[in-house]
Scaffold this motif. Sequence first.
Motif, mmCIF file in Angstrom:
data_model
loop_
_atom_site.group_PDB
_atom_site.id
_atom_site.type_symbol
_atom_site.label_atom_id
_atom_site.label_comp_id
_atom_site.label_asym_id
_atom_site.label_seq_id
_atom_site.Cartn_x
_atom_site.Cartn_y
_atom_site.Cartn_z
ATOM 1 N N GLY A 183 -7.493 4.731 13.564
ATOM 2 C CA GLY A 183 -8.324 3.575 13.863
ATOM 3 C C GLY A 183 -8.151 2.436 12.888
ATOM 4 N N THR A 184 -6.997 2.377 12.245
ATOM 5 C CA THR A 184 -6.719 1.289 11.309
ATOM 6 C C THR A 184 -5.219 1.181 11.097
ATOM 7 N N GLU A 207 6.599 8.617 4.932
ATOM 8 C CA GLU A 207 5.263 9.197 5.142
ATOM 9 C C GLU A 207 5.097 10.497 4.362
ATOM 10 N N GLU A 208 6.153 11.282 4.316
ATOM 11 C CA GLU A 208 6.080 12.546 3.591
ATOM 12 C C GLU A 208 5.913 12.316 2.099
ATOM 13 N N ARG A 209 6.594 11.294 1.565
ATOM 14 C CA ARG A 209 6.555 11.037 0.123
ATOM 15 C C ARG A 209 5.326 10.242 -0.292
ATOM 16 N N LEU A 210 4.926 9.267 0.524
ATOM 17 C CA LEU A 210 3.899 8.314 0.117
ATOM 18 C C LEU A 210 2.614 8.396 0.934
ATOM 19 N N GLY A 211 2.618 9.158 1.992
ATOM 20 C CA GLY A 211 1.430 9.239 2.830
ATOM 21 C C GLY A 211 1.546 8.359 4.061
ATOM 22 N N PRO A 212 0.527 8.352 4.906
ATOM 23 C CA PRO A 212 0.571 7.579 6.154
ATOM 24 C C PRO A 212 0.883 6.104 5.898
ATOM 25 N N ILE A 213 1.656 5.517 6.798
ATOM 26 C CA ILE A 213 1.996 4.098 6.676
ATOM 27 C C ILE A 213 0.847 3.277 7.236
ATOM 28 N N ASP A 214 0.203 2.520 6.372
ATOM 29 C CA ASP A 214 -0.941 1.687 6.763
ATOM 30 C C ASP A 214 -0.503 0.301 7.224
ATOM 31 N N VAL A 215 0.599 -0.192 6.660
ATOM 32 C CA VAL A 215 1.143 -1.507 7.026
ATOM 33 C C VAL A 215 2.644 -1.353 7.253
ATOM 34 N N LEU A 216 3.103 -1.813 8.400
ATOM 35 C CA LEU A 216 4.532 -1.885 8.682
ATOM 36 C C LEU A 216 4.926 -3.348 8.722
ATOM 37 N N GLU A 217 5.900 -3.724 7.901
ATOM 38 C CA GLU A 217 6.479 -5.069 7.970
ATOM 39 C C GLU A 217 7.934 -4.914 8.369
ATOM 40 N N GLY A 251 -9.860 -4.317 19.459
ATOM 41 C CA GLY A 251 -10.919 -3.324 19.473
ATOM 42 C C GLY A 251 -10.507 -1.945 18.997
ATOM 43 N N THR A 252 -9.232 -1.754 18.675
ATOM 44 C CA THR A 252 -8.763 -0.433 18.244
ATOM 45 C C THR A 252 -8.817 -0.245 16.732
ATOM 46 N N GLY A 253 -8.932 -1.341 15.980
ATOM 47 C CA GLY A 253 -8.838 -1.273 14.528
ATOM 48 C C GLY A 253 -7.430 -1.480 14.019
ATOM 49 N N VAL A 254 -6.461 -1.544 14.943
ATOM 50 C CA VAL A 254 -5.064 -1.788 14.574
ATOM 51 C C VAL A 254 -4.727 -3.231 14.918
ATOM 52 N N TYR A 255 -4.003 -3.878 14.038
ATOM 53 C CA TYR A 255 -3.717 -5.312 14.141
ATOM 54 C C TYR A 255 -2.212 -5.536 14.150
ATOM 55 N N ALA A 256 -1.739 -6.397 15.033
ATOM 56 C CA ALA A 256 -0.325 -6.764 15.087
ATOM 57 C C ALA A 256 -0.192 -8.273 15.119
ATOM 58 N N ALA A 257 0.802 -8.785 14.414
ATOM 59 C CA ALA A 257 1.053 -10.228 14.406
ATOM 60 C C ALA A 257 2.543 -10.489 14.211
ATOM 61 N N HIS A 258 2.967 -11.638 14.682
ATOM 62 C CA HIS A 258 4.354 -12.081 14.540
ATOM 63 C C HIS A 258 4.417 -13.215 13.526
ATOM 64 N N VAL A 259 5.433 -13.177 12.662
ATOM 65 C CA VAL A 259 5.684 -14.260 11.714
ATOM 66 C C VAL A 259 6.984 -14.937 12.100
ATOM 67 N N ALA A 260 6.937 -16.222 12.372
ATOM 68 C CA ALA A 260 8.111 -17.003 12.760
ATOM 69 C C ALA A 260 8.507 -17.904 11.589
ATOM 70 N N ILE A 261 9.687 -17.661 11.045
ATOM 71 C CA ILE A 261 10.117 -18.397 9.857
ATOM 72 C C ILE A 261 11.129 -19.465 10.242
ATOM 73 N N ALA A 266 10.681 1.309 15.221
ATOM 74 C CA ALA A 266 9.844 1.357 14.020
ATOM 75 C C ALA A 266 8.361 1.320 14.382
ATOM 76 N N VAL A 267 7.992 0.394 15.260
ATOM 77 C CA VAL A 267 6.578 0.262 15.621
ATOM 78 C C VAL A 267 6.089 1.519 16.343
ATOM 79 N N GLN A 268 6.898 2.028 17.262
ATOM 80 C CA GLN A 268 6.452 3.200 18.004
ATOM 81 C C GLN A 268 6.366 4.446 17.125
ATOM 82 N N HIS A 269 7.080 4.452 15.998
ATOM 83 C CA HIS A 269 6.941 5.575 15.075
ATOM 84 C C HIS A 269 5.588 5.565 14.370
ATOM 85 N N VAL A 270 5.134 4.382 13.944
ATOM 86 C CA VAL A 270 3.895 4.326 13.152
ATOM 87 C C VAL A 270 2.652 4.112 13.997
ATOM 88 N N LEU A 271 2.791 3.554 15.193
ATOM 89 C CA LEU A 271 1.623 3.145 15.967
ATOM 90 C C LEU A 271 0.707 4.308 16.367
#
Length: 240
Positions: free
Chosen positions: A135-136, A73-83, A178-188, A123-128
């Motif tokens: 709001g995104t 975050e310090e180097r690149l800015g806020p994390i918009d997508v966490l994978e 309704g928050t503007g934040v989206y979460a999904a699971h990918v099952a491979i 990881a999720v609780q750091h960026v959420l």
Amino acid sequence: MSTIAIVGAGPQLGRAIGRRFAAEGYDVALIARNRTALQAVADDLSGTGARVEAFPADVTDRPTLRAALAAAEERLGPIDVLEYSPAPAPADLRRAPIVGATQVTVDSVLAQLDLYLLGGVAAVQHVLPGMLERGTGTVLVTSGAGSGPMIAPHVANVQIATGGMRNWILNLHAALSGTGVYAAHVAIAAFIGQGGPDSQPETMADAYWRLHTERTDSELVIQDLPDDYLEQGLADKFKS
């Protein structure tokens, strides 16, 4: 410029996701434990025109993982997508052996929870909080399909851990409505890069981009396993 952080970034799926998002104008933060392998992925993506940075960290070392995300975050800015897509190394499998459903013990489950679930929570609780404040944001968490969509009794202790992670992300998807934040699971359910078109990293990366942009489904299942997978008992090849 938007930023994606890929935790568990490897030379196949992580590299492909990084390249796909970089093509859309995203900067890329790569996080994994092997500094040399991670830097090789970063060097490969450096020609995309995006800023690509490597931040070595082990998901089982939660303070180091959080520090890596903070540095990104310090180097690149806020994390918009966490994978988040941890994959075990041979050393992990020696420390936390895979066992079948009839051999599950408390210790065998605790070791897998450490490898899969707890790093994901950290990881999720750091960026959420930042995503909710802005709001995104997008959270995409990856595991093997034995986490729920598929029964794989020969890797049962792993699936207890990844099943917990999947359940949490599906609930998070609902809670974030309704928050503007989206979460999904990918099952491979695939040997990445070893099967048909659906198993190829580039095809998978396109699917991740669609999840992020369409923002509707709570889960994507990628299926490309041989029909006799369970009969073969290929636990050592079932990679998430």
